[in-house]
Write a protein that holds these residues in place. Structure first.
Motif, PDB file in Angstrom:
ATOM      1  N   PHE A 162       4.404   0.045   2.184  1.00 13.80           N
ATOM      2  CA  PHE A 162       3.198  -0.764   2.371  1.00 13.80           C
ATOM      3  C   PHE A 162       2.984  -1.709   1.198  1.00 13.80           C
ATOM      4  N   GLY A 163       3.257  -1.228  -0.014  1.00 13.52           N
ATOM      5  CA  GLY A 163       3.062  -2.071  -1.193  1.00 13.52           C
ATOM      6  C   GLY A 163       3.979  -3.272  -1.207  1.00 13.52           C
ATOM      7  N   MET A 164       5.257  -3.088  -0.821  1.00 18.51           N
ATOM      8  CA  MET A 164       6.176  -4.223  -0.881  1.00 18.51           C
ATOM      9  C   MET A 164       5.815  -5.268   0.180  1.00 18.51           C
ATOM     10  N   PHE A 165       5.243  -4.839   1.322  1.00 23.02           N
ATOM     11  CA  PHE A 165       4.825  -5.825   2.319  1.00 23.02           C
ATOM     12  C   PHE A 165       3.607  -6.607   1.839  1.00 23.02           C
ATOM     13  N   VAL A 166       2.614  -5.912   1.303  1.00 18.39           N
ATOM     14  CA  VAL A 166       1.394  -6.588   0.872  1.00 18.39           C
ATOM     15  C   VAL A 166       1.684  -7.555  -0.271  1.00 18.39           C
ATOM     16  N   VAL A 167       2.521  -7.147  -1.222  1.00 16.62           N
ATOM     17  CA  VAL A 167       2.825  -8.029  -2.346  1.00 16.62           C
ATOM     18  C   VAL A 167       3.649  -9.228  -1.882  1.00 16.62           C
ATOM     19  N   THR A 168       4.592  -9.020  -0.970  1.00 19.02           N
ATOM     20  CA  THR A 168       5.335 -10.152  -0.423  1.00 19.02           C
ATOM     21  C   THR A 168       4.394 -11.103   0.314  1.00 19.02           C
ATOM     22  N   LEU A 169       3.419 -10.543   1.010  1.00 17.16           N
ATOM     23  CA  LEU A 169       2.416 -11.365   1.681  1.00 17.16           C
ATOM     24  C   LEU A 169       1.589 -12.153   0.671  1.00 17.16           C
ATOM     25  N   TYR A 170       1.257 -11.529  -0.450  1.00 18.46           N
ATOM     26  CA  TYR A 170       0.508 -12.234  -1.494  1.00 18.46           C
ATOM     27  C   TYR A 170       1.343 -13.367  -2.104  1.00 18.46           C
TER      28      TYR A 170
ATOM     29  N   LEU B 170      11.433  -2.608  -6.954  1.00 17.28           N
ATOM     30  CA  LEU B 170      12.048  -1.806  -8.014  1.00 17.28           C
ATOM     31  C   LEU B 170      10.996  -1.353  -9.019  1.00 17.28           C
ATOM     32  N   GLY B 171      10.121  -2.270  -9.413  1.00 17.17           N
ATOM     33  CA  GLY B 171       9.064  -1.904 -10.355  1.00 17.17           C
ATOM     34  C   GLY B 171       8.105  -0.875  -9.777  1.00 17.17           C
ATOM     35  N   LEU B 172       7.765  -1.027  -8.489  1.00 13.67           N
ATOM     36  CA  LEU B 172       6.852  -0.079  -7.852  1.00 13.67           C
ATOM     37  C   LEU B 172       7.481   1.303  -7.746  1.00 13.67           C
ATOM     38  N   GLN B 173       8.786   1.365  -7.470  1.00 14.83           N
ATOM     39  CA  GLN B 173       9.460   2.658  -7.387  1.00 14.83           C
ATOM     40  C   GLN B 173       9.426   3.376  -8.732  1.00 14.83           C
ATOM     41  N   VAL B 174       9.632   2.634  -9.802  1.00 20.78           N
ATOM     42  CA  VAL B 174       9.552   3.239 -11.136  1.00 20.78           C
ATOM     43  C   VAL B 174       8.131   3.735 -11.412  1.00 20.78           C
ATOM     44  N   PHE B 175       7.145   2.924 -11.041  1.00 18.61           N
ATOM     45  CA  PHE B 175       5.751   3.325 -11.239  1.00 18.61           C
ATOM     46  C   PHE B 175       5.421   4.596 -10.474  1.00 18.61           C
TER      47      PHE B 175
ATOM     48  N   LEU C 198      -5.131  -2.671  -0.728  1.00 21.26           N
ATOM     49  CA  LEU C 198      -5.570  -1.527  -1.520  1.00 21.26           C
ATOM     50  C   LEU C 198      -6.604  -0.692  -0.766  1.00 21.26           C
ATOM     51  N   VAL C 199      -7.543  -1.359  -0.125  1.00 20.21           N
ATOM     52  CA  VAL C 199      -8.575  -0.630   0.629  1.00 20.21           C
ATOM     53  C   VAL C 199      -7.950   0.148   1.775  1.00 20.21           C
ATOM     54  N   LEU C 200      -7.043  -0.488   2.513  1.00 19.24           N
ATOM     55  CA  LEU C 200      -6.415   0.180   3.647  1.00 19.24           C
ATOM     56  C   LEU C 200      -5.595   1.383   3.196  1.00 19.24           C
ATOM     57  N   PHE C 201      -4.786   1.205   2.157  1.00 18.29           N
ATOM     58  CA  PHE C 201      -3.904   2.304   1.768  1.00 18.29           C
ATOM     59  C   PHE C 201      -4.686   3.479   1.200  1.00 18.29           C
ATOM     60  N   PHE C 202      -5.551   3.228   0.229  1.00 18.91           N
ATOM     61  CA  PHE C 202      -6.271   4.339  -0.388  1.00 18.91           C
ATOM     62  C   PHE C 202      -7.274   4.954   0.582  1.00 18.91           C
ATOM     63  N   GLY C 203      -7.808   4.135   1.493  1.00 16.35           N
ATOM     64  CA  GLY C 203      -8.665   4.698   2.535  1.00 16.35           C
ATOM     65  C   GLY C 203      -7.884   5.622   3.453  1.00 16.35           C
ATOM     66  N   GLY C 204      -6.673   5.203   3.834  1.00 13.63           N
ATOM     67  CA  GLY C 204      -5.844   6.051   4.686  1.00 13.63           C
ATOM     68  C   GLY C 204      -5.410   7.321   3.972  1.00 13.63           C
ATOM     69  N   ALA C 205      -5.070   7.213   2.671  1.00 19.94           N
ATOM     70  CA  ALA C 205      -4.662   8.398   1.913  1.00 19.94           C
ATOM     71  C   ALA C 205      -5.826   9.387   1.786  1.00 19.94           C
TER      72      ALA C 205
ATOM     73  N   VAL D 128      -0.318  -3.188  11.370  1.00 22.26           N
ATOM     74  CA  VAL D 128       0.877  -2.535  11.907  1.00 22.26           C
ATOM     75  C   VAL D 128       1.653  -1.841  10.792  1.00 22.26           C
ATOM     76  N   VAL D 129       1.899  -2.550   9.688  1.00 22.14           N
ATOM     77  CA  VAL D 129       2.630  -1.951   8.569  1.00 22.14           C
ATOM     78  C   VAL D 129       1.825  -0.807   7.961  1.00 22.14           C
ATOM     79  N   TRP D 130       0.515  -0.942   7.925  1.00 25.89           N
ATOM     80  CA  TRP D 130      -0.347   0.133   7.419  1.00 25.89           C
ATOM     81  C   TRP D 130      -0.214   1.388   8.270  1.00 25.89           C
ATOM     82  N   LEU D 131      -0.207   1.223   9.585  1.00 20.84           N
ATOM     83  CA  LEU D 131      -0.060   2.368  10.475  1.00 20.84           C
ATOM     84  C   LEU D 131       1.301   3.033  10.295  1.00 20.84           C
ATOM     85  N   ILE D 132       2.352   2.211  10.135  1.00 25.59           N
ATOM     86  CA  ILE D 132       3.680   2.776   9.912  1.00 25.59           C
ATOM     87  C   ILE D 132       3.713   3.568   8.606  1.00 25.59           C
ATOM     88  N   SER D 133       3.078   3.031   7.557  1.00 23.36           N
ATOM     89  CA  SER D 133       3.062   3.739   6.278  1.00 23.36           C
ATOM     90  C   SER D 133       2.282   5.045   6.378  1.00 23.36           C
ATOM     91  N   LEU D 134       1.207   5.067   7.189  1.00 25.79           N
ATOM     92  CA  LEU D 134       0.465   6.310   7.380  1.00 25.79           C
ATOM     93  C   LEU D 134       1.293   7.334   8.151  1.00 25.79           C
TER      94      LEU D 134
END
Length: 496
Positions: free
Chosen positions: A266-274, A415-420, A287-294, A244-250
């Protein structure tokens, strides 16, 4: 059989065994670091004037003094409302914010006529507006600390905040381009002379919801169905939230035309899940879902066009910006040249040509500053960001409830991901995005949202360092143990 009695441990030994330490507020250390940060900001302003005006005016210290008064007010609020908060967060953020205001004022000085530079008011131009936005943002952060006396209280509104976050994310996508699109990305809402970027506030609301949801679904999402290459993968039925979050990010990537915002959510959800499950498989799946969608969006942009065309164009510019260096690739090429011109030590504050860079006050402020302070200076700025992220993660490890752990960990990572994302786009590591550099870029939405983020981290760190009732003034670092209580319901303690 006689069992010898074990002598009771001494107080020091007991403290060592339970991970207990004496709690100290460290507010004086915070004040000292804050004063040092403002001295650096004043020195930066003096150097800018020396290079641009060939002299240092008697009023060079006024912007730093105005900022110092604002941050001193927040320091006093923290001293009374969050006395055990991390003492390094406020000075680090104040330094970044102050340097951002100083660089924006440097742009104003560079654009002003030479005869008007020495008399330019501190509240004039972009730098003056940023100074006013800083005042508003700090007041907002202080208000949040006054209202939210316990970080766990915000979990009561998790579903409301989750719905509000989704609405804020999708709102620019459904609005006409005339009031929502800037530089190809639909991230704004513009009404008259006022504009706001709702996605900056959406990330905070969504993180609260993610933390609340994952605290309650942690056990289910931690279950493994099969093991492959030494990694436990989740059951297929548990992939629903991620999909669901992947679809929203797409949808954000396609309709708002911005890779950075899509990756951020999408990154903040996956990392929070981890963080919640400690399963590396969730990171791999993400990673597979996001880069595959991109990649799919890129292929469709080339073949179909339509809503995918903007992302395809940005990807093509990223792959070869020098193919059209005077038009489509102009901004990225100029950013790379600015970074290259800066070299190791830079041209000195006020000695560069940031006015050549398009959107130097927003997207490309990192490149503009880099031309003047060089690689060493940019590395120092990144270390300050790293320090803020590290202190946020430290608060996540130390706090004694699962919701606080996920919330602080998610905020620090975001915050770190936004800087990246922004630095990666400027340096051609990833395609350009519409993200702003936290605390440096001009604009009120980003500044207010990120100061609210820091206020939440201050509140969580205060809860983590606050003495445990009945401990004789000692604060305990969690080492596992019995479940903690979150609004009367048991929750598991996530191992740091």
């Amino acid at each position: 059989m006689t069992v010898a009695a074990t002598p009771a441990p001494s107080p020091a030994t007991a403290g060592e065994q339970s991970g207990v330490r004496l709690a100290r507020s460290r507010r004086n250390a915070e004040l000292s670091l804050l004063l040092l940060a403002m001295v650096l900001v004043a020195a930066y302003g003096a150097t800018v004037e020396a290079n641009l005006l060939d002299t240092v005016t008697p009023d060079f210290w006024m912007p730093a003094a105005a900022l110092g008064a604002v941050f001193l007010g927040l320091h006093l609020v923290i001293r009374f409302l969050a006395p055990f908060a991390d003492p390094a967060l406020l000075p680090a953020v104040a330094l970044l914010n102050g340097l951002g205001v100083g660089f924006l004022r440097r742009i104003d000085l560079g654009e002003a006529a030479p005869v008007d530079r020495e008399t330019l008011a501190i509240f004039a131009g972009i730098g003056g507006r940023q100074l006013a936005w800083t005042l508003a943002s700090v007041i907002l952060a202080a208000g949040l600390l006054a209202i939210m006396r316990d970080h766990r209280s915000v979990s009561r509104y998790a579903y409301t905040l989750g719905l509000a976050g989704i609405v804020l994310v999708m709102l620019p996508a459904v609005l006409p381009s005339s009031i929502s699109e800037i530089n190809g990305a639909k991230l704004w809402i513009r009404v008259g002379g006022f504009s706001i970027q709702p996605g900056e506030f959406a990330k905070l609301a969504l993180l609260v919801f993610f933390a609340y949801y994952l605290v309650r679904k942690r056990e289910v999402l931690s279950l493994a169905s099969r093991r492959f290459l030494g990694i436990d993968f989740p059951r297929g039925r548990d992939l629903g939230p991620v999909v669901v979050v992947w679809l929203i990010s797409l949808l954000v990537l396609i309709f708002e035309k911005d890779l950075g915002t899509s990756l951020l959510y999408f990154g903040m959800f996956v990392v929070t899940l981890y963080i919640a499950t400690e399963r590396v498989s969730w990171l791999l799946i993400g990673l597979v879902l996001f880069f595959g969608g991109a990649y799919l969006a890129y292929v469709l942009g080339e073949m179909v066009g339509g809503p995918f065309a903007n992302f395809y164009v940005r990807a093509e510019i990223w792959l070869d910006p020098f193919a059209d260096p005077t038009d489509k690739g102009y901004q990225l090429v100029q950013g790379l040249l600015a970074l290259g011109t800066g070299g190791l030590f830079g041209a000195g504050p006020g000695g560069g040509q940031p006015d050549i860079l398009p959107e130097v006050q927003n997207d490309f402020i990192f490149a503009g500053i880099g031309e003047e302070i060089g690689l060493f200076g940019l590395s120092a700025l990144l270390v300050v960001y790293l320090l803020i992220v590290e202190r946020g993660l430290r608060a996540a490890l130390a706090v004694r409830d699962s919701f606080g752990k996920l919330l602080a960990g998610g905020l620090a990572f975001t915050l770190g991901l936004q800087v990246f994302v922004i630095v990666g786009g400027i340096s051609k590591l990833i395609p350009l995005t519409g993200q702003t550099t936290p605390f440096l870029s001009a604009g009120g939405s980003s500044l207010m949202a990120n100061w609210l983020l820091i206020a939440v981290l201050l509140r969580v760190s205060d809860g983590a360092r606050r003495p445990v009732p009945g401990s004789g003034g000692k604060a305990a670092r969690p080492t596992g143990g019995p479940p903690e209580q979150l609004h009367g319901a048991p929750t598991e303690v996530i191992k740091p």
